[in-house]
Design a protein around this motif. Structure first.
Motif, PDB file in Angstrom:
ATOM      1  N   ARG A  70      -5.888  13.021   0.927  1.00  0.00           N
ATOM      2  CA  ARG A  70      -4.424  13.051   1.059  1.00  0.00           C
ATOM      3  C   ARG A  70      -3.956  11.974   2.037  1.00  0.00           C
ATOM      4  NH1 ARG A  70      -0.287  15.538   4.058  1.00  0.00           N
ATOM      5  NH2 ARG A  70       1.440  16.203   2.767  1.00  0.00           N
ATOM      6  N   SER A  71      -4.669  11.806   3.148  1.00  0.00           N
ATOM      7  CA  SER A  71      -4.247  10.804   4.132  1.00  0.00           C
ATOM      8  C   SER A  71      -4.364   9.385   3.578  1.00  0.00           C
ATOM      9  CB  SER A  71      -5.037  10.946   5.440  1.00  0.00           C
ATOM     10  OG  SER A  71      -6.400  10.722   5.222  1.00  0.00           O
ATOM     11  N   GLU A  72      -5.394   9.102   2.791  1.00  0.00           N
ATOM     12  CA  GLU A  72      -5.513   7.778   2.165  1.00  0.00           C
ATOM     13  C   GLU A  72      -4.361   7.541   1.199  1.00  0.00           C
ATOM     14  OE1 GLU A  72     -10.371   7.231   2.052  1.00  0.00           O
ATOM     15  OE2 GLU A  72      -9.362   8.348   0.454  1.00  0.00           O
ATOM     16  N   PHE A  73      -4.042   8.553   0.422  1.00  0.00           N
ATOM     17  CA  PHE A  73      -2.926   8.453  -0.517  1.00  0.00           C
ATOM     18  C   PHE A  73      -1.618   8.194   0.222  1.00  0.00           C
ATOM     19  CE2 PHE A  73       0.583  10.546  -2.743  1.00  0.00           C
ATOM     20  CZ  PHE A  73       0.582   9.844  -3.927  1.00  0.00           C
ATOM     21  N   LEU A  74      -1.369   8.966   1.278  1.00  0.00           N
ATOM     22  CA  LEU A  74      -0.121   8.811   2.029  1.00  0.00           C
ATOM     23  C   LEU A  74      -0.034   7.458   2.721  1.00  0.00           C
ATOM     24  CD1 LEU A  74       0.300  12.414   3.466  1.00  0.00           C
ATOM     25  CD2 LEU A  74       1.532  11.350   1.552  1.00  0.00           C
TER      26      LEU A  74
ATOM     27  N   GLU B 248       2.679   2.221   2.922  1.00  0.00           N
ATOM     28  CA  GLU B 248       2.666   0.766   2.789  1.00  0.00           C
ATOM     29  C   GLU B 248       3.704   0.312   1.762  1.00  0.00           C
ATOM     30  OE1 GLU B 248      -1.225  -0.822   1.964  1.00  0.00           O
ATOM     31  OE2 GLU B 248      -2.110   0.354   3.588  1.00  0.00           O
ATOM     32  N   ILE B 249       3.768   1.020   0.636  1.00  0.00           N
ATOM     33  CA  ILE B 249       4.735   0.679  -0.407  1.00  0.00           C
ATOM     34  C   ILE B 249       6.152   0.861   0.109  1.00  0.00           C
ATOM     35  CG2 ILE B 249       5.643   1.383  -2.666  1.00  0.00           C
ATOM     36  CD1 ILE B 249       2.672   2.139  -3.350  1.00  0.00           C
ATOM     37  N   GLU B 250       6.415   1.974   0.787  1.00  0.00           N
ATOM     38  CA  GLU B 250       7.753   2.227   1.330  1.00  0.00           C
ATOM     39  C   GLU B 250       8.139   1.174   2.357  1.00  0.00           C
ATOM     40  OE1 GLU B 250       7.331   6.236   2.701  1.00  0.00           O
ATOM     41  OE2 GLU B 250       8.027   7.068   0.804  1.00  0.00           O
ATOM     42  N   ASN B 251       7.196   0.775   3.212  1.00  0.00           N
ATOM     43  CA  ASN B 251       7.488  -0.235   4.225  1.00  0.00           C
ATOM     44  C   ASN B 251       7.793  -1.590   3.606  1.00  0.00           C
ATOM     45  OD1 ASN B 251       7.226   1.550   6.353  1.00  0.00           O
ATOM     46  ND2 ASN B 251       5.089   1.057   6.705  1.00  0.00           N
ATOM     47  N   GLU B 252       7.137  -1.921   2.495  1.00  0.00           N
ATOM     48  CA  GLU B 252       7.470  -3.154   1.788  1.00  0.00           C
ATOM     49  C   GLU B 252       8.902  -3.116   1.291  1.00  0.00           C
ATOM     50  OE1 GLU B 252       4.717  -4.222  -1.285  1.00  0.00           O
ATOM     51  OE2 GLU B 252       3.000  -4.082   0.065  1.00  0.00           O
ATOM     52  N   ASP B 253       9.321  -1.963   0.763  1.00  0.00           N
ATOM     53  CA  ASP B 253      10.701  -1.815   0.281  1.00  0.00           C
ATOM     54  C   ASP B 253      11.691  -1.962   1.415  1.00  0.00           C
ATOM     55  OD1 ASP B 253       9.836  -1.434  -2.282  1.00  0.00           O
ATOM     56  OD2 ASP B 253      10.011   0.749  -2.244  1.00  0.00           O
TER      57      ASP B 253
END
Length: 74
Positions: A56-60, A65-70
């Protein structure tokens, strides 16, 4: 500089849970992230079917990372 601020929604208004240190009238961009029942949580269950060793932590971390790029794109 982007910061993460927790807030609570009450009576139609988002209320920060900590002081913001901002100037009156300053505008911000708000990115909403849902709680535990979020789409990301449901998506994690789907991904686990294909990658059972993914924690779960790897997934989050990947989602963050994706959210921070946005956020940087604003």
């Amino acid at each position: 500089m982007p910061r993460v601020i927790r807030a609570r929604y009450e009576n139609g208004v988002l209320k920060p849970l900590e002081p913001l240190e901002m100037k009156e009238g300053e505008e911000v961009v708000i990115v909403l992230k849902a709680g535990e029942g979020s789409l990301a949580q449901k998506f994690y269950g789907i991904v686990r079917k294909h990658r059972p060793k993914l924690t779960r932590s790897e997934f989050l971390e990947v989602i963050e990372e994706i959210e921070n790029e946005d956020i940087r794109g604003f």
